[in-house]
Motif scaffolding. Structure first.
Motif, PDB file in Angstrom:
ATOM      1  N   LYS A  31      35.060  33.255  39.142  1.00  0.00           N
ATOM      2  CA  LYS A  31      33.997  33.752  38.260  1.00  0.00           C
ATOM      3  C   LYS A  31      35.082  34.820  39.055  1.00  0.00           C
ATOM      4  CE  LYS A  31      31.226  32.830  36.803  1.00  0.00           C
ATOM      5  NZ  LYS A  31      30.683  32.449  35.161  1.00  0.00           N
ATOM      6  N   HIS A  32      35.450  35.743  40.130  1.00  0.00           N
ATOM      7  CA  HIS A  32      36.012  36.516  40.511  1.00  0.00           C
ATOM      8  C   HIS A  32      35.025  37.873  39.663  1.00  0.00           C
ATOM      9  CE1 HIS A  32      40.099  35.181  38.976  1.00  0.00           C
ATOM     10  NE2 HIS A  32      39.903  35.376  38.305  1.00  0.00           N
ATOM     11  N   ALA A  33      33.963  37.914  40.906  1.00  0.00           N
ATOM     12  CA  ALA A  33      32.405  38.252  40.766  1.00  0.00           C
ATOM     13  C   ALA A  33      32.519  38.628  42.879  1.00  0.00           C
ATOM     14  CB  ALA A  33      31.246  38.073  40.901  1.00  0.00           C
TER      15      ALA A  33
ATOM     16  N   VAL B 134      35.459  46.693  36.913  1.00  0.00           N
ATOM     17  CA  VAL B 134      36.783  47.149  37.030  1.00  0.00           C
ATOM     18  C   VAL B 134      37.951  46.624  37.039  1.00  0.00           C
ATOM     19  CG1 VAL B 134      37.095  48.431  39.683  1.00  0.00           C
ATOM     20  CG2 VAL B 134      34.603  47.819  39.046  1.00  0.00           C
ATOM     21  N   SER B 135      38.542  47.158  37.026  1.00  0.00           N
ATOM     22  CA  SER B 135      40.148  47.239  36.679  1.00  0.00           C
ATOM     23  C   SER B 135      40.992  46.770  37.534  1.00  0.00           C
ATOM     24  CB  SER B 135      41.083  47.804  35.608  1.00  0.00           C
ATOM     25  OG  SER B 135      41.482  49.709  35.537  1.00  0.00           O
ATOM     26  N   GLU B 136      40.763  48.004  38.964  1.00  0.00           N
ATOM     27  CA  GLU B 136      41.023  48.049  40.369  1.00  0.00           C
ATOM     28  C   GLU B 136      41.634  47.054  41.096  1.00  0.00           C
ATOM     29  OE1 GLU B 136      39.403  51.150  42.929  1.00  0.00           O
ATOM     30  OE2 GLU B 136      39.730  52.597  40.829  1.00  0.00           O
ATOM     31  N   THR B 137      42.683  46.587  42.051  1.00  0.00           N
ATOM     32  CA  THR B 137      42.709  45.448  42.881  1.00  0.00           C
ATOM     33  C   THR B 137      41.099  45.131  43.944  1.00  0.00           C
ATOM     34  OG1 THR B 137      44.874  45.408  42.680  1.00  0.00           O
ATOM     35  CG2 THR B 137      43.793  43.981  44.015  1.00  0.00           C
ATOM     36  N   PRO B 138      40.346  44.444  43.778  1.00  0.00           N
ATOM     37  CA  PRO B 138      39.376  44.183  44.303  1.00  0.00           C
ATOM     38  C   PRO B 138      39.995  43.695  46.271  1.00  0.00           C
ATOM     39  CG  PRO B 138      39.352  42.227  43.340  1.00  0.00           C
ATOM     40  CD  PRO B 138      41.139  42.985  42.929  1.00  0.00           C
ATOM     41  N   GLU B 139      39.457  44.843  46.474  1.00  0.00           N
ATOM     42  CA  GLU B 139      39.794  44.868  47.919  1.00  0.00           C
ATOM     43  C   GLU B 139      38.156  45.051  49.637  1.00  0.00           C
ATOM     44  OE1 GLU B 139      42.686  47.091  49.466  1.00  0.00           O
ATOM     45  OE2 GLU B 139      41.532  48.597  48.891  1.00  0.00           O
TER      46      GLU B 139
ATOM     47  N   PHE C  75      30.464  42.080  46.867  1.00  0.00           N
ATOM     48  CA  PHE C  75      30.234  41.784  45.389  1.00  0.00           C
ATOM     49  C   PHE C  75      30.786  42.660  44.204  1.00  0.00           C
ATOM     50  CE2 PHE C  75      26.861  39.222  46.188  1.00  0.00           C
ATOM     51  CZ  PHE C  75      26.996  38.212  45.309  1.00  0.00           C
ATOM     52  N   LEU C  76      31.470  42.727  43.026  1.00  0.00           N
ATOM     53  CA  LEU C  76      32.188  43.362  42.427  1.00  0.00           C
ATOM     54  C   LEU C  76      31.632  43.943  41.039  1.00  0.00           C
ATOM     55  CD1 LEU C  76      35.788  41.667  43.036  1.00  0.00           C
ATOM     56  CD2 LEU C  76      35.307  43.709  44.345  1.00  0.00           C
ATOM     57  N   GLU C  77      31.809  45.287  40.875  1.00  0.00           N
ATOM     58  CA  GLU C  77      31.090  45.269  39.705  1.00  0.00           C
ATOM     59  C   GLU C  77      32.080  44.196  38.164  1.00  0.00           C
ATOM     60  OE1 GLU C  77      30.652  49.365  39.721  1.00  0.00           O
ATOM     61  OE2 GLU C  77      30.041  49.918  41.494  1.00  0.00           O
ATOM     62  N   GLN C  78      31.588  44.240  37.219  1.00  0.00           N
ATOM     63  CA  GLN C  78      32.293  43.760  36.166  1.00  0.00           C
ATOM     64  C   GLN C  78      33.070  45.180  35.145  1.00  0.00           C
ATOM     65  OE1 GLN C  78      29.192  42.277  34.251  1.00  0.00           O
ATOM     66  NE2 GLN C  78      28.690  40.199  34.994  1.00  0.00           N
TER      67      GLN C  78
END
Length: 792
Positions: free
Chosen positions: A559-561, A576-581, A571-574
């Protein structure tokens, strides 16, 4: 013959042993359970043997829950029971029979009895104290049917036959007062051979009868109770045998370790057999080849207690041959599932049968059955009924199905229907290990388990594997294999994706609602994640450790959530184009957040203690116990000092967390400013927004507007000229329009007058013949008005 703790037991019918099928041992509760095929119309005998415990033992036999009792054994040897005594010199033998349609349903005046369909032998270690008189003789029930259907096998009692006269017996007490319960329990669950074949427990060509054990040789006579003699006198012929005060460990049988369940057909050597014809039947039933004394003088209930059955049911799920242990889901829980509530008994029998071959002959019915079982498995897994854990305090798994083997089907056993045979066919899920270790999303069409799940809709797992070219799908590969072989192919742990998807969506929705925009709101550790989302994931049911692992893997990979790093869950914001870390700032904020939550709990706990101390002080003062009140007051003062220190620390941490969140928010704001500035400059740098281009564009627009006005004026002038040339006079048109309006108004007045006349005629009113008289003093105007009213 089945064996445990130095004792063994078996059942014969017409001198032929009934082979024990799937014997299972519970080493903790010391129970052994097996299946036997009961030959309808044949009598049977219950046998048991002591392989040399050197301790007196007494036994009870329960047939369908009815207590028949057994015999005494004196430290070694064997005994048997053929029937139940019904008179001083009469007995009725045990007989496997068939339930007649007229046999009464129920449990013979009992609310319920789970032991229907079983023959249970309990053996207790005892010490004899003194001679006891004759036991009461009780007439057995005709049959204890329970909920079994007509034609099912049951135990009834044959015609009354002569037997030896009933004799006195012994009073006893437990050998170990700390452990007065059964030393070992043997349970024989009897069914017809056809039923055992239908349930997949045996194959049609399996043998169900065998050679009985060889009798033990005869040696010394047994002690015989005689009224008026002491225990020593009754047992003086056995004084040379040492009597053990404690039995710390079960006696070791001379059998080989490989034959611990009696599977090799070997019979252990013994020191004695059925002895002389002395009286030794403590139940009051005497066999010409057996003797013993009574078990005890206590009035035991004629039926086994319900809690005793739990041990026997547990034994059914524990085997020395398999590590898995499963217990049946209660029938009341199964029937609460929508799939069971909407299915008749005949439908259940079809669903519980082996419908594997229908995928070719009747694919519609096959798909319907697979879908029914899919919904049933999900419905039973979600409440935690299929959890692998046997610890009541453990959190059950609700997303992971533990298909642990043949015993798994026992979870769905229904009396009168049996256990399902096609569950290995309908388990078509993603293996847990593959799910957790996969780097690609389960929705990636190129991922193998996904391909299996896609092909497997309405089809068995092994069939799907065959379609993908992974295994052979010939008849011998799955369809013609035994139940045990099928389970070998599908045994394991599986992720139920449909339940996982629902839980993940609820978790994400809960996070969206509770988030306030602060960075701390999106950070969790494992404990806080479990606590925060337990209420929404499974409707107030906690998340197990396996469930948390599965959910986090699904949210991160599929889900890339979220992004997970060690103990940090973010939790990631919907959008967001940056690489999550997970950054060092995230870890620091989470540590602060966790410390604040812990301190808040400490403060709440201290406040609760202070409130309790205050209550105790008031109570002590009301009772005029000033010293106690003073002590409680001193303790409260100390608690208040600790609370104040914790509050100061809490305020400091909260202010620190607020500053950190504010600074982190400022960084995000400045990033937004920077991004907005760059975007605005990029827009303004466009060539269309240059000064020369703007002037050129505006001049062109003014010129185009002037041209448009000239075109409009020309069109208007042309229209006026065309109208003049047509010679149309507007005054004539206006006069004609007025004439048409007057005609319409006149028609309306005529319609109103006609309606008024119709109303007068309907009421029987007519106009007067003579005009009304006019007052002498009336003026001309009044007379005219009066005449107008009359004419109207």
């Amino acid at each position: 013959m089945i064996e445990h703790r130095g004792f063994s037991a078996w059942i014969t019918s017409e001198d032929v042993a009934l082979i024990e099928i799937e014997p299972r041992v519970d080493e903790k509760k010391h129970t052994v359970t097996c299946w036997i095929a009961g030959p309808v119309g044949k009598p049977f005998v219950v046998h048991w043997r002591d392989h040399g415990s050197k301790i007196d033992s007494a036994s009870y036999i329960y047939v369908d829950g009815f207590k028949v009792s057994g015999q005494f054994l004196y430290g070694k040897g064997e005994e048997l029971r053929r029937g139940v005594r019904v008179g001083p010199r009469e007995e009725r033998p045990f007989v496997f029979s068939k339930i007649d349609p007229d046999d009464a349903m129920g449990f013979n005046d009992k609310a319920t009895n789970k032991n229907v369909g079983s023959i249970v032998l309990e053996i207790k270690l005892i010490k004899r104290t003194e001679v006891y008189g004759l036991n009461k003789v009780r007439e057995p029930p005709n049959v204890i049917r329970g909920h079994r259907q007509a034609g099912d096998v049951c135990v009834k009692y044959g015609e009354t036959r002569p037997t030896a006269e009933q004799q006195p017996t012994w009073k006893i007490r437990p050998h170990d007062p700390k452990s007065p319960g059964p030393f070992v329990t043997f349970t024989f669950r009897y069914r017809t051979k056809d039923w055992l074949v239908e349930q997949g427990i045996i194959n049609p060509d399996d043998e169900v009868f065998g050679r009985p054990p060889t009798p033990l040789p005869l040696d010394a006579p047994l002690p015989t109770p005689e009224v008026g003699r002491s225990e020593h006198e009754n047992n003086e012929h056995a004084v040379d045998e040492p009597e053990l005060d404690d039995f710390d460990s079960p006696p070791i049988s001379p059998r080989s370790p490989q034959d611990s369940l009696g599977l090799l057909g070997m019979r252990p050597a013994g020191s004695r057999t059925v002895s002389n014809n002395t009286i030794r039947s403590f139940s009051g039933t005497w066999d010409p080849t057996s003797a013993s004394g009574t078990y005890d003088e206590i009035t035991w209930d004629e039926y086994r207690h319900a809690d005793d059955q739990d041990e026997l049911d547990d034994a059914c799920g524990t085997s020395s041959l398999t590590a898995a242990t499963m217990s049946s889901v209660p029938l009341s829980q199964l029937t609460s599932l929508p799939t069971y509530a909407s299915s008749s008994t005949s439908r259940l029998k079809s669903l519980y049968s082996d419908f594997t071959f229908q995928k070719q002959s009747n694919p519609t019915s096959y798909s319907s059955n697979v879908e029914w079982w899919r919904r049933t498995l999900e419905g039973a897994l979600l409440p935690g009924w299929l959890s692998e854990s046997h610890n009541a305090a453990a959190t059950p798994d609700r997303l992971v199905l533990h298909a642990s083997g043949v015993a798994f089907a026992d979870n769905f056993r229904v009396e009168g229907v049996g256990k399902p045979l096609s569950i290995p066919t309908v388990i078509a899920l993603i293996p847990l290990a593959d799910f957790l270790n996969a780097s690609r999303s389960i929705y990636d069409p190129g991922w193998l388990p996904y391909r299996i799940a896609s092909v497997v809709v309405g089809k068995p797992l092994w069939w799907a594997l065959g379609q993908l070219g992974i295994v052979d799908t010939q008849a011998g590969a799955f369809g013609d294999s035994s139940t045990a072989e099928r389970w070998k192919k599908v045994k394991g742990d599986y992720v139920v994706v449909s339940l996982l998807e629902s839980a993940a969506e609820r978790i994400l929705e809960r996070q969206r609602r509770k988030s306030t925009g602060n960075i701390a709101d999106v950070l969790y550790n494992l404990d806080s994640f479990r606590e925060a989302f337990a209420a929404c994931a499974f409707e107030d049911a906690p998340l197990s450790e396996s469930d948390v692992k599965v959910v986090l893997k699904f949210l991160e990979r599929d889900k890339h959530a979220v992004v997970v790093k060690g103990e940090v869950i973010k939790f990631l914001e919907q959008g967001v184009s940056e690489t999550p870390e997970v950054t060092a700032v995230d870890s620091g904020i989470l540590s602060l957040k966790t410390a604040v939550e812990k301190l808040q709990k400490q403060v709440d706990g201290l406040q609760h203690q202070i409130d309790e101390r205050t209550r105790q002080i008031s109570e002590s003062l009301r009772q005029k116990r000033k010293e106690i009140a003073l002590a409680q007051l001193r303790a409260r003062k100390q608690l208040e000092e600790v609370r104040q220190k914790r509050l100061d620390s809490l305020n400091l941490l909260e202010s620190t967390l607020l500053r950190v969140e504010t600074s982190a928010g400022d960084i995000e704001i400045m990033k937004s400013y920077q991004s907005s500035t760059a975007t605005l400059r990029e827009i303004l740098s466009h060539q269309l927004l240059q000064r020369d281009k703007i002037d050129e564009t505006m001049d062109a627009m003014a010129s185009a507007n002037a041209d448009a006005r000239e075109v409009d004026d020309a069109i208007q002038m042309g229209a006026e000229m065309a109208q003049a040339e047509a010679g149309v006079d507007d005054s004539e048109l206006e006069a004609e329009l007025q004439a048409l309006v007057q005609d319409v108004e006149k028609e309306k007045e005529e319609a109103v007058a006609q309606a008024q006349r119709d109303r007068l005629a309907a009421g029987g009113l007519t106009a007067p013949v003579h005009p009304p008289a006019v007052r002498e003093d009336a003026g001309e105007g009044d007379v005219a008005q009066q005449r107008e009213r009359v004419e109207a």
